[in-house]
Design a protein around this motif. Structure first.
Motif, PDB file in Angstrom:
ATOM      1  N   TRP A 415       0.825  -1.205   0.000  1.00  0.00           N
ATOM      2  CA  TRP A 415       0.000   0.000   0.000  1.00  0.00           C
ATOM      3  C   TRP A 415       0.854   1.248   0.000  1.00  0.00           C
ATOM      4  CZ3 TRP A 415       0.744   3.498   3.824  1.00  0.00           C
ATOM      5  CH2 TRP A 415       1.350   3.038   4.995  1.00  0.00           C
ATOM      6  N   MET A 485       8.644   8.782   2.481  1.00  0.00           N
ATOM      7  CA  MET A 485       7.316   8.188   2.397  1.00  0.00           C
ATOM      8  C   MET A 485       6.304   8.999   3.185  1.00  0.00           C
ATOM      9  SD  MET A 485       5.958   4.592   3.907  1.00  0.00           S
ATOM     10  CE  MET A 485       7.243   3.532   3.305  1.00  0.00           C
ATOM     11  N   MET A 486       5.088   9.111   2.650  1.00  0.00           N
ATOM     12  CA  MET A 486       3.988   9.761   3.370  1.00  0.00           C
ATOM     13  C   MET A 486       4.319  11.188   3.756  1.00  0.00           C
ATOM     14  SD  MET A 486       1.895   7.297   5.842  1.00  0.00           S
ATOM     15  CE  MET A 486       0.213   7.222   5.276  1.00  0.00           C
ATOM     16  N   PHE A 560      13.387  20.533   4.523  1.00  0.00           N
ATOM     17  CA  PHE A 560      14.566  21.284   4.982  1.00  0.00           C
ATOM     18  C   PHE A 560      14.810  21.119   6.483  1.00  0.00           C
ATOM     19  CE2 PHE A 560      13.864  24.548   1.345  1.00  0.00           C
ATOM     20  CZ  PHE A 560      14.476  23.687   0.445  1.00  0.00           C
ATOM     21  N   ASP A 561      13.792  20.662   7.203  1.00  0.00           N
ATOM     22  CA  ASP A 561      13.953  20.500   8.650  1.00  0.00           C
ATOM     23  C   ASP A 561      14.367  19.083   9.039  1.00  0.00           C
ATOM     24  OD1 ASP A 561      13.121  23.112   9.024  1.00  0.00           O
ATOM     25  OD2 ASP A 561      11.006  22.533   9.029  1.00  0.00           O
ATOM     26  N   LEU A 562      14.599  18.225   8.050  1.00  0.00           N
ATOM     27  CA  LEU A 562      14.938  16.840   8.377  1.00  0.00           C
ATOM     28  C   LEU A 562      16.375  16.716   8.862  1.00  0.00           C
ATOM     29  CD1 LEU A 562      13.311  14.910   5.408  1.00  0.00           C
ATOM     30  CD2 LEU A 562      12.529  14.998   7.781  1.00  0.00           C
ATOM     31  N   PRO A 563      16.616  15.727   9.699  1.00  0.00           N
ATOM     32  CA  PRO A 563      17.995  15.458  10.119  1.00  0.00           C
ATOM     33  C   PRO A 563      18.857  15.130   8.902  1.00  0.00           C
ATOM     34  CG  PRO A 563      16.437  14.232  11.473  1.00  0.00           C
ATOM     35  CD  PRO A 563      15.656  14.819  10.333  1.00  0.00           C
ATOM     36  N   ASP A 584      12.188   1.281   8.542  1.00  0.00           N
ATOM     37  CA  ASP A 584      11.753   2.643   8.870  1.00  0.00           C
ATOM     38  C   ASP A 584      12.896   3.648   8.834  1.00  0.00           C
ATOM     39  OD1 ASP A 584      12.600   1.099  11.305  1.00  0.00           O
ATOM     40  OD2 ASP A 584      12.495   3.080  12.191  1.00  0.00           O
ATOM     41  N   ARG A 588      13.606   8.799   7.337  1.00  0.00           N
ATOM     42  CA  ARG A 588      13.517   9.894   8.292  1.00  0.00           C
ATOM     43  C   ARG A 588      14.754  10.762   8.361  1.00  0.00           C
ATOM     44  NH1 ARG A 588      15.610   6.676  12.875  1.00  0.00           N
ATOM     45  NH2 ARG A 588      14.978   4.539  12.515  1.00  0.00           N
TER      46      ARG A 588
ATOM     47  N   GLN B 416       4.240  -0.519  10.182  1.00  0.00           N
ATOM     48  CA  GLN B 416       3.812   0.859  10.438  1.00  0.00           C
ATOM     49  C   GLN B 416       3.403   1.055  11.897  1.00  0.00           C
ATOM     50  OE1 GLN B 416       2.418  -1.384   8.367  1.00  0.00           O
ATOM     51  NE2 GLN B 416       0.395  -0.781   7.681  1.00  0.00           N
ATOM     52  N   SER B 419       7.330  -0.601  14.035  1.00  0.00           N
ATOM     53  CA  SER B 419       8.587   0.133  13.851  1.00  0.00           C
ATOM     54  C   SER B 419       8.442   1.631  14.045  1.00  0.00           C
ATOM     55  CB  SER B 419       9.162  -0.133  12.450  1.00  0.00           C
ATOM     56  OG  SER B 419       9.381  -1.502  12.246  1.00  0.00           O
ATOM     57  N   LEU B 420       7.233   2.105  14.254  1.00  0.00           N
ATOM     58  CA  LEU B 420       7.040   3.559  14.339  1.00  0.00           C
ATOM     59  C   LEU B 420       6.452   4.029  15.661  1.00  0.00           C
ATOM     60  CD1 LEU B 420       5.510   4.422  10.818  1.00  0.00           C
ATOM     61  CD2 LEU B 420       7.898   4.072  11.425  1.00  0.00           C
ATOM     62  N   ARG B 463      17.110   6.510  18.559  1.00  0.00           N
ATOM     63  CA  ARG B 463      16.049   6.564  17.549  1.00  0.00           C
ATOM     64  C   ARG B 463      15.677   8.006  17.216  1.00  0.00           C
ATOM     65  NH1 ARG B 463      12.375   7.250  14.373  1.00  0.00           N
ATOM     66  NH2 ARG B 463      11.015   5.639  13.495  1.00  0.00           N
ATOM     67  N   ASP B 465      16.411  12.120  16.667  1.00  0.00           N
ATOM     68  CA  ASP B 465      17.412  12.749  15.805  1.00  0.00           C
ATOM     69  C   ASP B 465      17.338  14.264  15.977  1.00  0.00           C
ATOM     70  OD1 ASP B 465      19.427  12.969  13.863  1.00  0.00           O
ATOM     71  OD2 ASP B 465      18.534  11.376  12.651  1.00  0.00           O
ATOM     72  N   TRP B 466      18.218  14.931  15.314  1.00  0.00           N
ATOM     73  CA  TRP B 466      18.357  16.381  15.483  1.00  0.00           C
ATOM     74  C   TRP B 466      18.008  17.105  14.198  1.00  0.00           C
ATOM     75  CZ3 TRP B 466      19.668  18.481  20.206  1.00  0.00           C
ATOM     76  CH2 TRP B 466      20.065  17.566  21.190  1.00  0.00           C
ATOM     77  N   SER B 467      17.226  18.148  14.340  1.00  0.00           N
ATOM     78  CA  SER B 467      16.912  18.974  13.174  1.00  0.00           C
ATOM     79  C   SER B 467      18.116  19.852  12.857  1.00  0.00           C
ATOM     80  CB  SER B 467      15.699  19.861  13.465  1.00  0.00           C
ATOM     81  OG  SER B 467      16.106  20.991  14.225  1.00  0.00           O
ATOM     82  N   PRO B 468      18.154  20.390  11.652  1.00  0.00           N
ATOM     83  CA  PRO B 468      19.267  21.296  11.333  1.00  0.00           C
ATOM     84  C   PRO B 468      19.320  22.483  12.299  1.00  0.00           C
ATOM     85  CG  PRO B 468      18.057  20.724   9.347  1.00  0.00           C
ATOM     86  CD  PRO B 468      17.259  20.194  10.503  1.00  0.00           C
ATOM     87  N   TYR B 475      11.519  11.449  14.299  1.00  0.00           N
ATOM     88  CA  TYR B 475      11.127  11.579  12.894  1.00  0.00           C
ATOM     89  C   TYR B 475      10.566  10.246  12.426  1.00  0.00           C
ATOM     90  CZ  TYR B 475      13.702  15.934  13.050  1.00  0.00           C
ATOM     91  OH  TYR B 475      14.118  17.201  13.365  1.00  0.00           O
ATOM     92  N   MET B 485       0.170   8.897  10.705  1.00  0.00           N
ATOM     93  CA  MET B 485       1.273   7.947  10.577  1.00  0.00           C
ATOM     94  C   MET B 485       2.512   8.620  10.005  1.00  0.00           C
ATOM     95  SD  MET B 485       1.629   4.670   8.111  1.00  0.00           S
ATOM     96  CE  MET B 485       0.053   3.900   8.418  1.00  0.00           C
ATOM     97  N   MET B 486       3.671   8.225  10.494  1.00  0.00           N
ATOM     98  CA  MET B 486       4.947   8.701   9.940  1.00  0.00           C
ATOM     99  C   MET B 486       5.056  10.210   9.957  1.00  0.00           C
ATOM    100  SD  MET B 486       6.349   6.503   6.820  1.00  0.00           S
ATOM    101  CE  MET B 486       7.925   5.820   7.246  1.00  0.00           C
ATOM    102  N   ASN B 488       6.707  13.774  12.028  1.00  0.00           N
ATOM    103  CA  ASN B 488       7.906  14.229  12.723  1.00  0.00           C
ATOM    104  C   ASN B 488       7.505  15.038  13.956  1.00  0.00           C
ATOM    105  OD1 ASN B 488       9.313  13.094  10.578  1.00  0.00           O
ATOM    106  ND2 ASN B 488       9.308  15.024   9.425  1.00  0.00           N
ATOM    107  N   ASP B 557       4.817  18.283  13.900  1.00  0.00           N
ATOM    108  CA  ASP B 557       5.270  19.366  13.044  1.00  0.00           C
ATOM    109  C   ASP B 557       4.459  19.331  11.746  1.00  0.00           C
ATOM    110  OD1 ASP B 557       6.670  21.398  11.916  1.00  0.00           O
ATOM    111  OD2 ASP B 557       8.591  20.341  11.796  1.00  0.00           O
TER     112      ASP B 557
END
Lengths: 761, 761
Positions: A415, A485-486, A560-563, A584, A588, B416, B419-420, B463, B465-468, B475, B485-486, B488, B557
């Motif tokens: 899916w 994803m998503m 732009f805010d992703l690690p 997973d 991220r 989903q 793991s999340l 698990r 993480d750090w944003s810029p 995340y 789902m999924m 941040n 976010d």
């Protein structure tokens, strides 16, 4: 990236050859030496049987079966059962026995092994000397080819020369429907009719659940009269020949094979008669005539599509191999066919066509074979109803084209791909636009194209949504970059949807202006309303593309805010990441699999300024790990455009020889057919600077420093145009056809049959 | 929401009863009339067999099997095989025959049917009059109960009274391991030993793959001497009795059953001897003594945990039913046990424990039974190694607690979720903190608690993480709200992780200060370093919680930018959405399943101002569709706190009677055990205003306008406290124990054995 060439085959401009047999590469070679004529494909397996790792695969375009297991689809929109291109009749089935010893290259004593695939004849030839346990030495040569025009016809030739004895060799030749589809470890055929013919036999097999039928018949002609007996086993018919050999003399056998696919559940007798008649015609034409026709067919192909590279033997061979395999896979013979990710060369990806048909393959056909280009779009038109059904399953309106398919139905049970990725739908719209832009085929877009466009726009308008701030876009999607994803407002999905709305409205307006009758029929049959058009207009005007002041486009809202992941620090042994990283973990961070932004900047190239392309290229390139085989080509093409010659050549690197040098180490599963198309684009669109997304043809050739020159020909509309690019200048000429207005290095020229030479810029 | 009561059972303060049998409700009644003693549970099925829809379920806590099918786990971190609480021995197995007609309530001629489950005795009684085809009328009464303390012992009683004849009735009583686990349509037992005993029989069954053993033995005592013959079938042992009946006289049979679970693959002979000895002891105690002990056990329970509601008979019965079933499911008898989503009452959710153990169930035990609370946490400690393994599978460090489990391993094959979602891990940390806060059990946290805290913090730090911009958070996660789902920076995950880091550091510092030896052992055995602690500090200080000026917390976010769905406009027939909406459609708008922000504002209630709770309640409440059965309780509790009396009562609505009135129409699958705990919280934490997340006990009772008064007792640390709430005033009193400092309506009081009366605010 850690993609390293495994250079093995002989380098030669017009063939791929292997001197001496390397059993560890057997499955790779089976893929490399695949033959196809769009109607059917056959891997380069040893027809006499091979007692070690092998994928004996024989495929017919559009002949498929349903997965054995029904998935437990817990949720709506997740398919319950997939389908796949099914391994079909082994029409090359052969057994060779000498003194009770059966020939099997897995353990026989073999010398002087040689094999070649000739791009000028389409023939696969193999020869070797076999020394039996008893010390008898025999030279065996085998040839096979598929008729490129009379696609039912296939040919096999066996030649025997006793080197140190005289005696008898036993040869069994037949047709075998008892083949195993490896990924499901099952045979999917029932035997319907089986009978001996004059000097051969015939059989009809039928698939278990889809009820597709194949007639397969063969006749044998030999250089010497010899006796044969009919052999029957379950799902098999053949003949056993005793071939008398005299020392130093050559005996040959021609096996004529006719394969006829019937997807309509035709009455068996009718199909049988039709098959026998075809076999009769094939015999009447004869083997030598067929060989001659093949040569002429391929000569014509090379006349029209060849690419010559001076000073780079590897890429010369590589690009010709690509063109050869593209032609074998698909050339628009039948609008029911499409292009599987592995063509007709393996089981991987189930033989499914993906969205790269329209985005990667279509450009090749647009500039070589407009009929084929149109047929690819006709495939989508013929499956519009399935796409409508799929949209309903997704609680949407209109038509949603499947992420993977053979028959128009969604074949992906994941899916997270099938329900979140819409590049197949925007890709079809893009394909229509691109095709019409090049071909000016108004009839197509007014009749079939517009229906697809309307239904796709409908789907997009219903799947998209509005932010509280009044921005339109897509929520919970995955763009072509499958490492994000998503996400919301994926730039690719949003931008391609906006272009789809705009083009749909443009076409609808054209029809309204120029073909009011057709417009009324659309209003009536498709319930097309003014309100709906207004809605699409509204969506298009308010589609969100997040762009900063410098022109940098955010791949999705929040990208732009992703690690950050330093992709160069990922250990080589962790690739491919899907096999080594927790599932997973891939999704991220700011690592991307392929560059969504660069992709649509290539597809709609002339919408974007050089500055914008540069900013985006430089931002996204270091974040891309190219786990999609299409990714390097897009980079190469844009790098060429941006004047980054070194990078353009580096990214071009393995595209042409991806399979010949088994860069991805998975060529044994089949050829990367759609990447082959990207390799062609890499030269023509990349180095050649060809653009077909504007109102006229654009070219701005550059040349990699290592090449002396290169030459390509394309057919633009009806004109055959030759481009010869050297280190100092480029030459342009219409070989056949009228003058063409081309923008060359930013300036318009009327190119005609007199060579126009321009200095390199 | 469209959840409507299906009021069927008799309303009564201390029992659930059914007058007349409704076959259409058979499976619902089987769930409602379930018995349990934590060690084992048995559905209220008709032991004599039932020839129509029925779920014959008999479960033993922690006795499980592995799924038959191994999943094709394509990717790392996705489990290959699940496990589930397996249907075990039918120790009630019974056949009743009169004149060759076998009793089956699915088609027998039955009158005067009556059934009741008595909360004061724990007995399930049933009686009816059966008229045979031949016109013979017999009154049959059946009783069953489970010993709450000697948990191996179970009891069955049958009573027969011939109403219009004299003659013989045939009764077969036995033990049957040939039960079918419905969701896998298989039996999972092999028979190991089977033998007759003095007046009964015994059998040992073993699970197929997990090799767990159950000894099951029975003896029969009757009111009249009667002959019996031993009956053996595959996986079955029983006795057939010919019971002589005289008109108007009652004959009874007592069946004593001992069930002993052995998870250690003990030698069969040893287990057999142990079982026989237990059966002997059970017989020696006798039936009547057991009945007496049961009454005293339950009297003690009600003394400690009862909730009385004056003026609301439905909720009175409902809340007692909840407390009764919670006690049956779990009361801390064995730290190897946990609480399945359906308790021991059905197969749904595989018997798995989820994160609601620590967040929904633990509070009940914290205020009623501290040993049980601690044992729930010991379950997590005992499975720390599996959680470490799971973290590795997810490419992380430390320990990740499973989303669903029986044995500590992850049982959910849906990546989903598995793991999340990390609320199980933060939930364990929260549970430790909450337990220690209430119990002041420093020994637990210094020994076991700290190890879990360190490993969970490790997991979270790896698990996350750090944003810029230097913000820490998660995340690609899914919070408790499974409609987003999924995402941040899910606020729940971030906030609970931050609190976990802080509490871990607090505990580690305490140990460093007060137990240096233990600190050194942590440094050595867990490789705890200063750098790591510094890192957790850093994570905690920089964890992102997105809050606007008004105090509104963004659920993740980008949540505020999501398209809006007017949930009140969704047609009733589209619920539950998982069954009616395309799977992906649920995940791309501002509709939420349960309120993540309100949830952690409840869990860490005293961290947040009234203003913040109000703003968030008012924002999220209209977006919540409560497809989680826990959701309304959280709303009710916060509404009560915010003085929204009507809303508090409305959300409370179906909590206490969710199963009795089959609100979700799926009670047939089993009881909503963890929701039962939420119902209790709803009264004590909601209307009672109890808070246990600060340094002292807090209460601020309110009362729904419809109630005259309500009374509850809780045990805080060692003190049994009674709270009586009326419309005008509340009374507080220590029934048993020392003075307790309680903050009542915002002001501290030392509550002692003299009633303290305060006016309602």
């Amino acid at each position: 990236m850690a993609k390293i060439a495994d250079l093995y085959y002989q380098v030669s401009p017009w063939k791929v050859s292997e001197v001496g047999f390397d059993s560890s590469r057997n499955e790779v070679s089976e893929s490399i030496f695949s033959l196809g004529n769009e109607y059917l494909g056959v891997r380069g397996y040893f027809e006499e049987g091979y007692g070690s790792a092998s994928l004996l695969g024989s495929y017919f375009n559009g002949v498929y079966e349903n997965s054995v297991k029904e998935h437990e689809a817990q949720y709506k929109g997740i398919i319950k059962r997939s389908h796949f291109m099914v391994n079909a009749v082994d029409w090359l089935s052969t057994k060779i026995e000498l003194e009770g010893e059966r020939l099997d290259l897995a353990d026989a004593n073999i010398t002087e092994f040689y094999r070649e695939l000739d791009f000028k004849t389409g023939q696969l030839k193999r020869s070797f000397v076999w020394t039996t346990l008893g010390g008898k030495r025999i030279k065996i040569s085998l040839v096979r080819f598929l008729h490129m025009e009379s696609v039912y016809y296939s040919y096999q030739k066996l030649e025997f020369e006793a080197l140190n004895f005289q005696g008898e060799i036993q040869v069994e030749l037949g047709l075998d429907f008892a083949t195993i589809h490896q990924s499901e470890m099952s045979n999917f055929w029932t035997e319907e009719i089986k009978e001996a013919t004059a000097s051969g036999g015939a059989i009809i097999g039928k698939t278990l659940t889809t009820q597709q039928q194949i007639f397969s018949g063969f006749e044998i002609k030999t250089s010497a009269a010899l006796s044969s007996e009919i052999i029957e086993r379950d799902k098999f018919i053949g003949r056993k020949l005793n071939v008398k050999l005299e020392e130093g003399k050559t005996v040959y056998i021609h096996k004529y094979i006719t394969n006829i696919v019937d997807k309509q559940q035709t009455d068996l007798d009718l199909l049988w008669q039709r098959g026998l008649k075809s076999l009769e015609d094939q015999l009447a034409e004869g083997y030598d005539n067929a060989v001659t026709l093949q040569k002429s067919y391929w000569s014509d192909v090379w006349q029209k599509y060849d690419i010559e590279i001076a000073g780079d033997d590897l890429n010369q061979q590589g690009i010709r191999y690509c063109i050869f395999q593209m032609q074998q896979t698909y050339h628009g013979q039948n609008p029911e066919n499409n292009i599987g990710a592995k063509g007709l060369t393996g089981e991987a990806y189930g033989g499914h066509a993906f969205w790269d048909t329209e985005t990667s393959c279509l450009p090749f056909y647009l500039l070589t074979n407009l009929k084929a280009a149109r047929n690819l779009l006709e495939f989508r038109y013929a499956t519009l109803e399935q796409a409508r059904q799929r949209a309903k399953e997704l609680d949407c309106q209109g038509a949603c084209y499947p992420i993977a398919t053979l028959n128009g139905n969604e074949a992906s049970a994941l899916w997270q791909h099938a329900s979140l990725q819409f590049q197949p739908s925007t890709g079809v719209a893009y394909g229509i636009w691109h095709y019409v832009n090049v071909s000016q085929d108004q009839a197509f877009v007014f009749e079939h194209g517009v229906e697809m466009l309307i239904e796709i726009s409908r789907f997009l308008a219903s799947r998209g949504d509005w932010s509280p701030k009044g921005q339109f876009g897509f929520y919970g999607v995955m763009g072509p970059d499958e490492f994000q994803m998503m996400v919301n407002h994926n730039a690719y999905t949003n931008y391609m949807a906006k272009k789809t709305f705009e083009y749909t409205l443009e076409v609808v307006n054209q029809i309204k202006q120029t073909a009011p009758e057709r417009y009324r029929s659309l209003q009536k049959e498709l319930a097309l309303s003014d309100e709906e058009q207004q809605n699409w207009q509204n969506c298009a005007e308010n589609t969100l593309l997040i762009v900063d002041e410098a022109g940098l486009i955010e791949q999705h809202d929040g990208f732009f805010d992703l690690p950050h992941v330093a992709i160069n620090e990922i250990p080589v042994e962790e690739f491919p990441l899907y096999n080594h990283w927790s599932y997973d973990r891939i999704y991220r961070n700011d690592m991307i699999k392929q560059p969504d932004v660069l992709m649509f900047q290539f597809l709609h190239n002339q919408d974007f300024s050089d500055q914008s392309k540069k900013v985006n290229y430089e931002f996204y390139e270091p974040k891309t790990i190219h786990e999609s085989s299409l990714s390097p080509s897009v980079h190469s093409i844009l790098a060429a455009e941006l004047g980054k010659k070194e990078e353009a050549y580096d990214f071009f690197g393995f595209a042409t020889r991806m399979d010949l040098d088994n860069y991805n180490r998975n060529t044994r599963e089949g050829l990367h057919t759609t990447s082959i198309a990207a390799a062609w684009m890499n030269i023509v669109y990349g180095f050649g600077g060809v653009r077909t997304d504007g109102d006229r043809l654009v070219m701005a050739p550059m040349i990699p420093p290592k090449w002396q020159s290169y030459r390509f020909t394309i057919t633009y509309q009806d004109q055959l145009i030759e481009v010869l690019v050297g280190q100092e200048s480029s030459q342009f000429r219409v070989i056949d056809g009228k003058d063409v207005l081309i923008k060359l290095y930013g300036k318009d020229y009327h190119v005609n049959q007199t060579t126009l030479e321009l200095p390199m810029i």
